[in-house]
Design a protein around this motif. Sequence first.
Motif, PDB file in Angstrom:
ATOM      1  N   LEU B 175      43.005  48.644  41.425  1.00 29.08           N
ATOM      2  CA  LEU B 175      42.908  47.606  42.434  1.00 29.08           C
ATOM      3  C   LEU B 175      42.242  46.547  41.441  1.00 29.08           C
ATOM      4  O   LEU B 175      43.225  44.968  41.065  1.00 29.08           O
ATOM      5  N   ASN B 176      40.655  46.139  41.245  1.00 30.50           N
ATOM      6  CA  ASN B 176      40.549  45.478  40.034  1.00 30.50           C
ATOM      7  C   ASN B 176      41.507  45.268  38.734  1.00 30.50           C
ATOM      8  O   ASN B 176      41.296  44.246  38.608  1.00 30.50           O
ATOM      9  N   ILE B 177      41.593  46.219  38.153  1.00 26.62           N
ATOM     10  CA  ILE B 177      41.639  45.628  37.171  1.00 26.62           C
ATOM     11  C   ILE B 177      43.715  45.032  37.161  1.00 26.62           C
ATOM     12  O   ILE B 177      43.841  44.351  36.141  1.00 26.62           O
ATOM     13  N   THR B 178      43.870  45.308  37.809  1.00 30.88           N
ATOM     14  CA  THR B 178      45.384  44.661  38.064  1.00 30.88           C
ATOM     15  C   THR B 178      45.514  43.912  38.695  1.00 30.88           C
ATOM     16  O   THR B 178      46.219  42.867  38.146  1.00 30.88           O
ATOM     17  N   LYS B 179      44.332  43.171  38.988  1.00 31.15           N
ATOM     18  CA  LYS B 179      44.080  41.544  39.441  1.00 31.15           C
ATOM     19  C   LYS B 179      43.140  40.613  37.511  1.00 31.15           C
ATOM     20  O   LYS B 179      43.569  39.928  37.445  1.00 31.15           O
ATOM     21  N   ASP B 180      42.727  41.898  37.707  1.00 36.26           N
ATOM     22  CA  ASP B 180      42.052  41.125  36.603  1.00 36.26           C
ATOM     23  C   ASP B 180      42.396  40.624  34.620  1.00 36.26           C
ATOM     24  O   ASP B 180      42.357  40.032  34.470  1.00 36.26           O
ATOM     25  N   SER B 181      43.627  41.681  34.840  1.00 38.59           N
ATOM     26  CA  SER B 181      44.577  41.444  33.673  1.00 38.59           C
ATOM     27  C   SER B 181      45.349  40.231  34.160  1.00 38.59           C
ATOM     28  O   SER B 181      45.736  39.592  32.599  1.00 38.59           O
ATOM     29  N   ALA B 182      45.121  39.300  35.117  1.00 43.03           N
ATOM     30  CA  ALA B 182      45.738  38.221  34.687  1.00 43.03           C
ATOM     31  C   ALA B 182      44.754  37.275  34.546  1.00 43.03           C
ATOM     32  O   ALA B 182      45.222  35.821  33.636  1.00 43.03           O
ATOM     33  N   TYR B 217      52.289  40.303  42.836  1.00 38.31           N
ATOM     34  CA  TYR B 217      50.900  40.946  43.455  1.00 38.31           C
ATOM     35  C   TYR B 217      50.559  42.052  44.216  1.00 38.31           C
ATOM     36  O   TYR B 217      49.667  43.130  44.583  1.00 38.31           O
ATOM     37  N   LEU B 218      50.945  41.257  45.177  1.00 38.48           N
ATOM     38  CA  LEU B 218      50.176  41.666  46.707  1.00 38.48           C
ATOM     39  C   LEU B 218      50.950  43.139  46.582  1.00 38.48           C
ATOM     40  O   LEU B 218      50.818  44.648  47.373  1.00 38.48           O
ATOM     41  N   ALA B 219      51.952  43.498  46.102  1.00 35.90           N
ATOM     42  CA  ALA B 219      53.878  45.006  46.448  1.00 35.90           C
ATOM     43  C   ALA B 219      52.522  45.343  45.395  1.00 35.90           C
ATOM     44  O   ALA B 219      52.580  46.451  45.592  1.00 35.90           O
ATOM     45  N   ILE B 220      51.849  44.923  44.571  1.00 32.68           N
ATOM     46  CA  ILE B 220      51.390  46.616  43.441  1.00 32.68           C
ATOM     47  C   ILE B 220      50.143  46.843  44.255  1.00 32.68           C
ATOM     48  O   ILE B 220      50.094  47.909  43.821  1.00 32.68           O
ATOM     49  N   SER B 221      49.317  45.536  44.936  1.00 36.60           N
ATOM     50  CA  SER B 221      48.089  46.089  45.700  1.00 36.60           C
ATOM     51  C   SER B 221      48.402  46.875  46.754  1.00 36.60           C
ATOM     52  O   SER B 221      47.738  48.042  46.701  1.00 36.60           O
ATOM     53  N   GLN B 222      49.504  46.853  47.273  1.00 32.24           N
ATOM     54  CA  GLN B 222      49.572  47.596  48.654  1.00 32.24           C
ATOM     55  C   GLN B 222      50.306  48.752  48.675  1.00 32.24           C
ATOM     56  O   GLN B 222      49.760  49.984  49.720  1.00 32.24           O
ATOM     57  N   THR B 223      50.694  48.549  47.731  1.00 29.26           N
ATOM     58  CA  THR B 223      51.939  49.915  46.805  1.00 29.26           C
ATOM     59  C   THR B 223      50.178  51.025  46.675  1.00 29.26           C
ATOM     60  O   THR B 223      50.855  52.858  47.040  1.00 29.26           O
ATOM     61  N   SER B 224      49.676  50.269  45.320  1.00 37.32           N
ATOM     62  CA  SER B 224      48.391  51.417  44.605  1.00 37.32           C
ATOM     63  C   SER B 224      47.400  51.949  46.302  1.00 37.32           C
ATOM     64  O   SER B 224      47.507  53.104  46.199  1.00 37.32           O
ATOM     65  N   ILE B 225      47.172  50.985  47.294  1.00 35.90           N
ATOM     66  CA  ILE B 225      46.718  51.356  48.546  1.00 35.90           C
ATOM     67  C   ILE B 225      47.174  52.550  49.320  1.00 35.90           C
ATOM     68  O   ILE B 225      46.212  53.596  48.770  1.00 35.90           O
ATOM     69  N   ALA B 226      48.319  52.203  48.708  1.00 41.59           N
ATOM     70  CA  ALA B 226      48.779  53.741  49.678  1.00 41.59           C
ATOM     71  C   ALA B 226      49.351  54.929  48.863  1.00 41.59           C
ATOM     72  O   ALA B 226      49.040  55.893  49.183  1.00 41.59           O
ATOM     73  N   GLY B 227      49.307  54.845  47.500  1.00 38.43           N
ATOM     74  CA  GLY B 227      48.874  55.750  46.880  1.00 38.43           C
ATOM     75  C   GLY B 227      48.119  56.548  46.569  1.00 38.43           C
ATOM     76  O   GLY B 227      48.242  57.751  46.538  1.00 38.43           O
ATOM     77  N   PHE B 228      46.781  55.494  46.483  1.00 38.87           N
ATOM     78  CA  PHE B 228      45.626  56.219  46.208  1.00 38.87           C
ATOM     79  C   PHE B 228      45.225  57.047  47.564  1.00 38.87           C
ATOM     80  O   PHE B 228      44.811  58.124  47.811  1.00 38.87           O
TER      81      PHE B 228
END
Lengths: 263, 246, 231
Positions: B175-182, B217-228
């Motif tokens: 989750l951090n890297i998807t945000k840090d990539s910005a 970004y929110l869609a990416i993070s929410q999908t990731s949370i569900a996936g993990f």
Amino acid sequence: MKHFTKLVLGAALGAALAGATPAFADLKMGVAAEPYPPFTSKDASGKWVGWEIDFMNALCADIGEKCAVEEVAWDGIIPALQAKKFDAILSSMSITEERQKTIAFSNMYYNSLPVLIGPKGADKDISPAHLKGKNVGVQVSTIHAAYAKKYFEPAGAVIKTYETQDQVNADLAAGRLDYILADGVTLDDFLKSDQGGCCEQKGAVPYDEAIFGVGVGLGIRKEDTALQAKFNKGIADLAANGTFAKITEQWKLTGKLKLPGAK
Amino acid sequence: MHLFAAAVPLWTLLSWGDQGYGDELFWGACHTLEISIFGYALGLGLGLLGAVGKLSSAGLLAKGLNGYTTLFRALPEAILIMLLYYAGTDALNGLFALVGIGALQVSGMVAAIVVLGAVQGAYSTEVLRAAIMAVPKGQIEAAEALGMTRFLRFRRITLPAMLPNALPGLANLWLNITKDSALVSLVGFTELALATQQAAGVSKRYFVLYVTAQAIYLAISQTSIAGFGWAERRLRRGQRGPVAVP
Amino acid sequence: MRWEWLPDYLPALAEGLLITLEVLVVSVVAGFALAIPLALAQVKGGYLARKLAGAYCSYIRGTPLLMQLYLLYYGIGSLFPLIPGARENLMWLIRLDAIYYVILAFTLSFAGYEAEIMRGAFLSVPGGELEAAEAMGMSPGLVLRRIWFPSAFLKVLPTLTGEVIGQLKSTPLAFTVPVQDLMGVAHKVMQDTYRIYEPLLFVALVYLALTYVIVQAFGRLERLVPQRRSV
């Protein structure tokens, strides 16, 4: 599970090799990754367009190189050139003494006047003393920022520095700034846009050649003298065969740009 | 008020193709995912090496790894990314020259991946080290008693046993890297944040475009949370729940 | 490496450092204050309050701070020209310095992250303690003030160091809007001198020092608070 490590390392290596391209394939041109119309900007189809892009294509055709645009942040464009991320800066960069301490330039390929714009109104006084207490916006690392620092800041103006020119323009439209000091041609483009309806040109500032330099050139690494000679020959060719005039005509900038070879 | 009248409608602004910025934002998001995935993988690789190195040596190597993880985790990501982006390219070019590949140019994407991966590696090292240390010693000793070699032990026992322990930490790092990539937008690599900025700069529709980008970004993070969450439930299959100590 | 620019810029860098610290301190204190109702809403609130507070935290934690800051500063700025008569009547709002947007963005962000932690802490306080306090005739507000919040706060105290350092590490982003914080001044140095490594390294060193100071200060604070650890 046992292929975990292999997978990770393989993927990373694959990515690194896929992205590393041989340098001899293209001449890479560093363009600031921001809209700077009418010189360089990305249209809604994702393509780079503008006077400077047309100039690049004509120049590269003339000198027999295949050129590609490499996007880079404006404020780091000189370090990126030195770090060999690309071969030349093509980003309306003025040839100044200060920059020549660090990099070399081709001959100039255009020049235009720095002007001050502000909200519509009767007030056309742009003397430094009159700007006291006013917010003047400039883009970071530009000749305009250097000029504002030398003339406007000592007179009491508040200089606000932004990453990109479109952010400066946006804050003038928002009312956060009283003035913008920037290149006259790009500001002209802004004033003609919907957003620029708020504002008008106030006038050109007195030309200080020590700061503004002698026009815009391609920035190159000091050791690349062969490339410099190539560029200079190309620019002279384009001036002689009328290509500059033609591109300038196409972008409806005739008379607004000082071009090579013109007196 | 003329701005309302003159502005293009929202659906045109966000449409696919030459009129709108839908496709630019989409490709920006793809680049964000690409540099995040490869940066994450690189970080995991570095982290695994770092964790094993830290746990199995005490000398100079461990000191060096300590320095790396401490420094990289203490510095602001934005500064680290800018420093590595400019200095790292020099270093990579030098490295390529050294191994004889010669005149290679590192593309913006590779630079972004390497920079994000290097930062990520420091955090991964600590997460993986803690997870490995949480593997019960008896399991490893049992494997040793069975005559497994060190490498086999690591691959067959330690690695699978520590993964459930590491997963929550690794999820956080993703989750951090998807945000840090910005942050690589600050050095001019066109991922979602910079694609949005460019679109906003041209169209002047800052508000709508920033809201749209954040939704992505929110869609990416929410999908990731569900996936993990799903992955953790799977990995913990067969694991005993907390056992009450008598 | 060339450092001859440093003496000329030291006063400006010191001023920038003060702005950075101001952003940090105000956003941590205000963000923490905002985190308490956000956490309580998720623990004790009704359906709507729970959902809203949860969505807020997901948004803050799920999107880059850089984008949040851009939305606040440039996004809102781009709406000003759409308000009729804004230039005449709302000049104070329009002219609000960028530093306030930075502080607001950082406060909202810290609140989102801290609320998640406070939520866990509130939940972990044994229900019996709260029931006992209620049985003593304490009002809900008094229970919160005397029992619930203090014990939750003691639980988050050890994690607070990490959260504050995380916030410190975000502060360089302020330079992306026109603010002359430490990074903003360093950025100016890069612009004036065309050198990039030295100013960045200088800022990096200052941040390392700040991290060290914060770790030491919080370590001292933690030792001041008597805690009974039951393991």
